[in-house]
Design a protein around this motif. Structure first.
Motif, PDB file in Angstrom:
ATOM      1  N   MET A  47       0.844  -1.169   0.000  1.00 40.57           N
ATOM      2  CA  MET A  47       0.000   0.000   0.000  1.00 40.57           C
ATOM      3  C   MET A  47       0.896   1.240   0.000  1.00 40.57           C
ATOM      4  N   GLU A  48       0.603   2.171  -0.897  1.00 43.11           N
ATOM      5  CA  GLU A  48       1.387   3.391  -1.022  1.00 43.11           C
ATOM      6  C   GLU A  48       0.983   4.401   0.046  1.00 43.11           C
ATOM      7  N   ILE A  49       1.771   5.454   0.186  1.00 38.40           N
ATOM      8  CA  ILE A  49       1.486   6.475   1.194  1.00 38.40           C
ATOM      9  C   ILE A  49       0.168   7.182   0.896  1.00 38.40           C
ATOM     10  N   SER A  50      -0.144   7.398  -0.381  1.00 41.01           N
ATOM     11  CA  SER A  50      -1.414   8.038  -0.715  1.00 41.01           C
ATOM     12  C   SER A  50      -2.592   7.146  -0.338  1.00 41.01           C
ATOM     13  N   GLY A  51      -2.409   5.842  -0.449  1.00 43.85           N
ATOM     14  CA  GLY A  51      -3.452   4.909  -0.041  1.00 43.85           C
ATOM     15  C   GLY A  51      -3.671   4.920   1.461  1.00 43.85           C
ATOM     16  N   ILE A  52      -2.589   5.062   2.211  1.00 36.56           N
ATOM     17  CA  ILE A  52      -2.699   5.118   3.673  1.00 36.56           C
ATOM     18  C   ILE A  52      -3.375   6.414   4.107  1.00 36.56           C
ATOM     19  N   ILE A  53      -2.998   7.519   3.490  1.00 39.99           N
ATOM     20  CA  ILE A  53      -3.609   8.804   3.834  1.00 39.99           C
ATOM     21  C   ILE A  53      -5.086   8.801   3.488  1.00 39.99           C
ATOM     22  N   SER A  54      -5.442   8.277   2.324  1.00 34.56           N
ATOM     23  CA  SER A  54      -6.858   8.225   1.958  1.00 34.56           C
ATOM     24  C   SER A  54      -7.616   7.269   2.868  1.00 34.56           C
ATOM     25  N   ILE A 104      -6.997   6.817   6.020  1.00 31.13           N
ATOM     26  CA  ILE A 104      -7.202   7.551   7.272  1.00 31.13           C
ATOM     27  C   ILE A 104      -8.371   8.527   7.131  1.00 31.13           C
ATOM     28  N   VAL A 105      -8.400   9.265   6.037  1.00 32.35           N
ATOM     29  CA  VAL A 105      -9.491  10.220   5.825  1.00 32.35           C
ATOM     30  C   VAL A 105     -10.827   9.486   5.701  1.00 32.35           C
ATOM     31  N   ILE A 106     -10.841   8.424   4.938  1.00 31.43           N
ATOM     32  CA  ILE A 106     -12.069   7.635   4.785  1.00 31.43           C
ATOM     33  C   ILE A 106     -12.430   6.979   6.113  1.00 31.43           C
ATOM     34  N   GLY A 107     -11.435   6.591   6.888  1.00 34.37           N
ATOM     35  CA  GLY A 107     -11.684   5.990   8.195  1.00 34.37           C
ATOM     36  C   GLY A 107     -12.408   6.929   9.135  1.00 34.37           C
ATOM     37  N   LEU A 108     -12.099   8.209   9.061  1.00 30.00           N
ATOM     38  CA  LEU A 108     -12.808   9.180   9.885  1.00 30.00           C
ATOM     39  C   LEU A 108     -14.290   9.226   9.516  1.00 30.00           C
ATOM     40  N   ILE A 109     -14.565   9.169   8.238  1.00 29.31           N
ATOM     41  CA  ILE A 109     -15.953   9.162   7.769  1.00 29.31           C
ATOM     42  C   ILE A 109     -16.623   7.848   8.152  1.00 29.31           C
ATOM     43  N   MET A 169     -13.006   7.585  15.873  1.00 26.95           N
ATOM     44  CA  MET A 169     -12.136   7.809  14.718  1.00 26.95           C
ATOM     45  C   MET A 169     -11.095   6.703  14.595  1.00 26.95           C
ATOM     46  N   ALA A 170     -10.530   6.275  15.724  1.00 25.25           N
ATOM     47  CA  ALA A 170      -9.530   5.202  15.682  1.00 25.25           C
ATOM     48  C   ALA A 170     -10.137   3.904  15.161  1.00 25.25           C
ATOM     49  N   VAL A 171     -11.335   3.576  15.635  1.00 27.62           N
ATOM     50  CA  VAL A 171     -12.023   2.363  15.150  1.00 27.62           C
ATOM     51  C   VAL A 171     -12.320   2.492  13.663  1.00 27.62           C
ATOM     52  N   GLY A 172     -12.734   3.671  13.227  1.00 33.17           N
ATOM     53  CA  GLY A 172     -13.015   3.892  11.805  1.00 33.17           C
ATOM     54  C   GLY A 172     -11.788   3.728  10.929  1.00 33.17           C
ATOM     55  N   ILE A 173     -10.652   4.229  11.391  1.00 36.55           N
ATOM     56  CA  ILE A 173      -9.409   4.107  10.621  1.00 36.55           C
ATOM     57  C   ILE A 173      -8.993   2.644  10.516  1.00 36.55           C
ATOM     58  N   VAL A 174      -9.040   1.931  11.628  1.00 42.51           N
ATOM     59  CA  VAL A 174      -8.669   0.510  11.614  1.00 42.51           C
ATOM     60  C   VAL A 174      -9.635  -0.281  10.729  1.00 42.51           C
ATOM     61  N   ALA A 175     -10.926   0.022  10.841  1.00 44.84           N
ATOM     62  CA  ALA A 175     -11.918  -0.672  10.019  1.00 44.84           C
ATOM     63  C   ALA A 175     -11.717  -0.374   8.533  1.00 44.84           C
ATOM     64  N   ALA A 176     -11.328   0.853   8.206  1.00 44.84           N
ATOM     65  CA  ALA A 176     -11.081   1.200   6.803  1.00 44.84           C
ATOM     66  C   ALA A 176      -9.899   0.420   6.251  1.00 44.84           C
ATOM     67  N   LEU A 177      -8.834   0.320   7.037  1.00 41.03           N
ATOM     68  CA  LEU A 177      -7.658  -0.422   6.570  1.00 41.03           C
ATOM     69  C   LEU A 177      -7.959  -1.918   6.429  1.00 41.03           C
ATOM     70  N   ILE A 178      -8.621  -2.497   7.429  1.00 39.32           N
ATOM     71  CA  ILE A 178      -8.950  -3.926   7.364  1.00 39.32           C
ATOM     72  C   ILE A 178      -9.983  -4.185   6.270  1.00 39.32           C
ATOM     73  N   GLY A 179     -10.967  -3.306   6.147  1.00 35.41           N
ATOM     74  CA  GLY A 179     -11.989  -3.468   5.114  1.00 35.41           C
ATOM     75  C   GLY A 179     -11.421  -3.393   3.711  1.00 35.41           C
ATOM     76  N   LEU A 216     -19.388  -0.834   2.353  1.00 39.75           N
ATOM     77  CA  LEU A 216     -20.274  -1.594   3.244  1.00 39.75           C
ATOM     78  C   LEU A 216     -19.478  -2.494   4.185  1.00 39.75           C
ATOM     79  N   ILE A 217     -18.431  -3.107   3.674  1.00 40.23           N
ATOM     80  CA  ILE A 217     -17.564  -3.938   4.520  1.00 40.23           C
ATOM     81  C   ILE A 217     -16.917  -3.074   5.605  1.00 40.23           C
ATOM     82  N   GLN A 218     -16.419  -1.913   5.228  1.00 45.76           N
ATOM     83  CA  GLN A 218     -15.761  -1.032   6.183  1.00 45.76           C
ATOM     84  C   GLN A 218     -16.731  -0.520   7.246  1.00 45.76           C
ATOM     85  N   ILE A 219     -17.933  -0.137   6.835  1.00 48.85           N
ATOM     86  CA  ILE A 219     -18.925   0.358   7.796  1.00 48.85           C
ATOM     87  C   ILE A 219     -19.350  -0.752   8.742  1.00 48.85           C
TER      88      ILE A 219
END
Length: 87
Positions: A1-8, A10-15, A36-46, A67-70
């Motif tokens: 995963m690239e740095i832009s993917g990680i940053i996106s 994190i932003v998507i994880g907040l949402i 926010m922390a749960v959202g970020i982790v869920a976004a990465l795992i999702g 849907l998987i992330q949410i």
């Protein structure tokens, strides 16, 4: 995963974290930082789960990935809420 993917992620994880709280009924006893922390982790795992299932390669919005992330974030918020409730 690239740095832009990680940053996106994190932003998507907040949402995702905010959406998870909206999906769950009732009041959650956790703060916004935990959400926010749960959202970020869920976004990465999702994202990893969606890539493993092969549903993350679309040209538009990846609705199945969202849907998987949410769902993961809602499960994480509910689990953390139960831990906080027992204390």
């Amino acid at each position: 995963m690239e740095i832009s993917g990680i940053i996106s992620a994190i932003v998507i994880g907040l949402i995702i974290g905010a959406l998870a709280r909206l999906v769950l009924p009732g009041r959650q006893r956790i703060g916004i930082l935990w959400t926010m922390a749960v959202g970020i982790v869920a976004a990465l795992i999702g994202t990893a789960i969606a890539a493993g299932l092969g549903v993350g390669d679309t040209d538009g919005v990846d609705w199945i990935e969202w849907l998987i992330q949410i769902a993961l974030a809602a499960a994480g918020v509910a689990a953390l809420d139960r831990v906080k409730a027992h204390r």
